[in-house]
Design a protein around this motif. Sequence first.
Motif, mmCIF file in Angstrom:
data_model
loop_
_atom_site.group_PDB
_atom_site.id
_atom_site.type_symbol
_atom_site.label_atom_id
_atom_site.label_comp_id
_atom_site.label_asym_id
_atom_site.label_seq_id
_atom_site.Cartn_x
_atom_site.Cartn_y
_atom_site.Cartn_z
ATOM 1 N N LEU A 146 0.829 -1.205 0.000
ATOM 2 C CA LEU A 146 0.000 0.000 0.000
ATOM 3 C C LEU A 146 0.862 1.252 0.000
ATOM 4 O O LEU A 146 0.636 2.185 -0.771
ATOM 5 C CB LEU A 146 -0.905 0.024 1.239
ATOM 6 N N MET A 147 1.846 1.254 0.864
ATOM 7 C CA MET A 147 2.651 2.467 1.004
ATOM 8 C C MET A 147 3.717 2.577 -0.071
ATOM 9 O O MET A 147 4.270 3.648 -0.276
ATOM 10 C CB MET A 147 3.281 2.498 2.393
ATOM 11 N N LYS A 151 0.891 3.550 -3.523
ATOM 12 C CA LYS A 151 0.983 5.002 -3.322
ATOM 13 C C LYS A 151 1.705 5.680 -4.492
ATOM 14 O O LYS A 151 1.267 6.728 -4.980
ATOM 15 C CB LYS A 151 1.700 5.329 -2.009
ATOM 16 N N SER A 152 2.798 5.087 -4.936
ATOM 17 C CA SER A 152 3.546 5.678 -6.042
ATOM 18 C C SER A 152 2.670 5.851 -7.274
ATOM 19 O O SER A 152 2.633 6.916 -7.890
ATOM 20 C CB SER A 152 4.746 4.795 -6.404
ATOM 21 N N VAL A 154 -0.594 5.918 -7.495
ATOM 22 C CA VAL A 154 -1.660 6.890 -7.281
ATOM 23 C C VAL A 154 -1.098 8.308 -7.337
ATOM 24 O O VAL A 154 -1.686 9.199 -7.961
ATOM 25 C CB VAL A 154 -2.381 6.646 -5.948
ATOM 26 N N ASP A 155 0.045 8.508 -6.708
ATOM 27 C CA ASP A 155 0.673 9.834 -6.749
ATOM 28 C C ASP A 155 0.873 10.287 -8.197
ATOM 29 O O ASP A 155 0.555 11.416 -8.564
ATOM 30 C CB ASP A 155 2.033 9.791 -6.030
ATOM 31 N N TYR A 176 -6.928 12.818 -5.348
ATOM 32 C CA TYR A 176 -6.898 11.616 -4.504
ATOM 33 C C TYR A 176 -8.305 11.156 -4.143
ATOM 34 O O TYR A 176 -8.644 9.980 -4.236
ATOM 35 C CB TYR A 176 -6.072 11.864 -3.242
ATOM 36 N N GLN B 195 -5.811 2.128 3.947
ATOM 37 C CA GLN B 195 -5.412 2.380 2.561
ATOM 38 C C GLN B 195 -5.450 3.877 2.259
ATOM 39 O O GLN B 195 -4.531 4.420 1.632
ATOM 40 C CB GLN B 195 -6.323 1.623 1.603
ATOM 41 N N ARG B 197 -5.109 6.300 4.358
ATOM 42 C CA ARG B 197 -3.959 6.920 5.018
ATOM 43 C C ARG B 197 -2.673 6.642 4.268
ATOM 44 O O ARG B 197 -1.831 7.530 4.080
ATOM 45 C CB ARG B 197 -3.811 6.379 6.443
ATOM 46 N N ALA B 198 -2.497 5.395 3.849
ATOM 47 C CA ALA B 198 -1.267 5.023 3.156
ATOM 48 C C ALA B 198 -1.095 5.834 1.878
ATOM 49 O O ALA B 198 0.001 6.305 1.581
ATOM 50 C CB ALA B 198 -1.266 3.524 2.829
ATOM 51 N N VAL B 199 -2.192 6.011 1.145
ATOM 52 C CA VAL B 199 -2.102 6.719 -0.132
ATOM 53 C C VAL B 199 -1.921 8.218 0.077
ATOM 54 O O VAL B 199 -1.138 8.857 -0.625
ATOM 55 C CB VAL B 199 -3.341 6.434 -1.000
ATOM 56 N N GLY B 201 -0.540 9.613 2.494
ATOM 57 C CA GLY B 201 0.764 9.887 3.077
ATOM 58 C C GLY B 201 0.638 10.610 4.397
ATOM 59 O O GLY B 201 -0.431 11.112 4.754
#
Lengths: 237, 237
Positions: A146-147, A151-152, A154-155, A176, B195, B197-199, B201
């Motif tokens: 997830l992190m 995350k990458s 999605v960013d 987001y 999830q 929170r993880a996204v 950041g």
Amino acid sequence: MAAAAAGERGPVMAIPRAAPRAARTQRRTRIQEEKEELILEAALDVFATNGFRGSTIDQIAEVAGMSKPNLLYYFRTKEAMHRALIERVLDSWLDPLREFDAAGNPVSEIRSYIRRKLEMARDFPRESRLFANEVLQGAPRIEDALMGPLKSLVDEKAMVIRAWAKAGKIAKCDPYHLIFAIWATTQHYADFDVQVRAVLGPNRAGEGRFEDAARFLEHLFVNGLAVGGPPAGTAGS
Amino acid sequence: MAAAAAGERGPVMAIPRAAPRAARTQRRTRIQEEKEELILEAALDVFATNGFRGSTIDQIAEVAGMSKPNLLYYFRTKEAMHRALIERVLDSWLDPLREFDAAGNPVSEIRSYIRRKLEMARDFPRESRLFANEVLQGAPRIEDALMGPLKSLVDEKAMVIRAWAKAGKIAKCDPYHLIFAIWATTQHYADFDVQVRAVLGPNRAGEGRFEDAARFLEHLFVNGLAVGGPPAGTAGS
DNA sequence: TGTAATGTTTACCAACCGGTTAAATTATCA
DNA sequence: TGATAATTTAACCGGTTGGTAAACATTACA
């Protein structure tokens, strides 16, 4: 990773068990590939409907049509099965978001993203529930994913969306939360399937519900993200 | 129902155990009320994060600060705890939808429904996860509630929404899928919290995420349901 | 205050569960 | 074909889990 874990116990002595997916030779026999496939397929079934703790190796073994020790010959622990399954499924699960194209037309990109996600909810509900179970219970086994990769990705896509908004191609909005909204609405039809069926009732619970959902969601997001305020005539008392 | 189940075993003999919540006298002592409260509070904690099968009576006992047999004095089985919990929580969980007012202004009704649901996701995430776990795993213990009270309420409100659409106060849309979309997007922030929170950041994962979500979702649904097509200028290549 | 009902604890049990051992069986290949 | 490695199975093990039995403690109440 799995291979390293397999060799942890016996330090020098002749290895006591055959150690499949071993270190030396790569992925060995035809039969190994088949059985691992079979096990992961069964594991997907069981983990998706019962969560990790709620699933037992015996259940998976029964679905796979194998004996429990035989399963444990291919995957040393229940957790190893789960890990392998997640690893195998995560990539394809993120594919729709990867296809999200910065160069494309924003509206049609969002529209087709919704459609792809909805198709996945329809065609791969077990995969969706696998993740849902995991995340719901605190994601103890996929936090890294997830992190990290999630995350990458999605960013990266959030930046694309933000650029579209800045260019006035879609309404200004938090990218987001837009992505969350698309995830939530589409995966809802896989994760909360029984509830959807129960509420729609026997008449409308057929496969047509996905078409109806697609129509509604496309309308909602396309209209909802159109530039400019609400068109007119919506002010009430 | 629980009382009837309690008396099933011993047919004639002097009842072997104290049989709390017994048949004759109604809800008895002060201490009973307190302890049951305490247990259900703990059970909510544990069931919400582990699901039914993943939770153990020992865990609940520990959280409640009581011994396992003591718990089982108040609730004869793990399932009885879960049943009591669901029963107690379901009603208040449906409150926001009940407040949905046919006489009100459609846009502000939908807006405030979203806001209320989002507040519940923020303030009562355990309740949300309790249901999510249950539904996700096939709703074996709440099927009746889904097909009964829940469906009835949704049917009722769907008619309201349909009337609004027919009167041209909001865009024509499938009211059921609209309700699903609101459920999905709002509960997402409770059910998939890790999830989210993880996204987002560490910087954006603070409590402010609920305000951001509210802003985005209100925009999405209000614009998305506004009458008329997308205002203008959204056609691309 | 005494006693009956209520509440709590200790000790326990059978079934289940994740995992191991070792022996038996089957596939591979020189 | 025969030896060797890969695969499968039966039997087992210690810990956990839902639940019980019965003795012990406390509370309510006449």
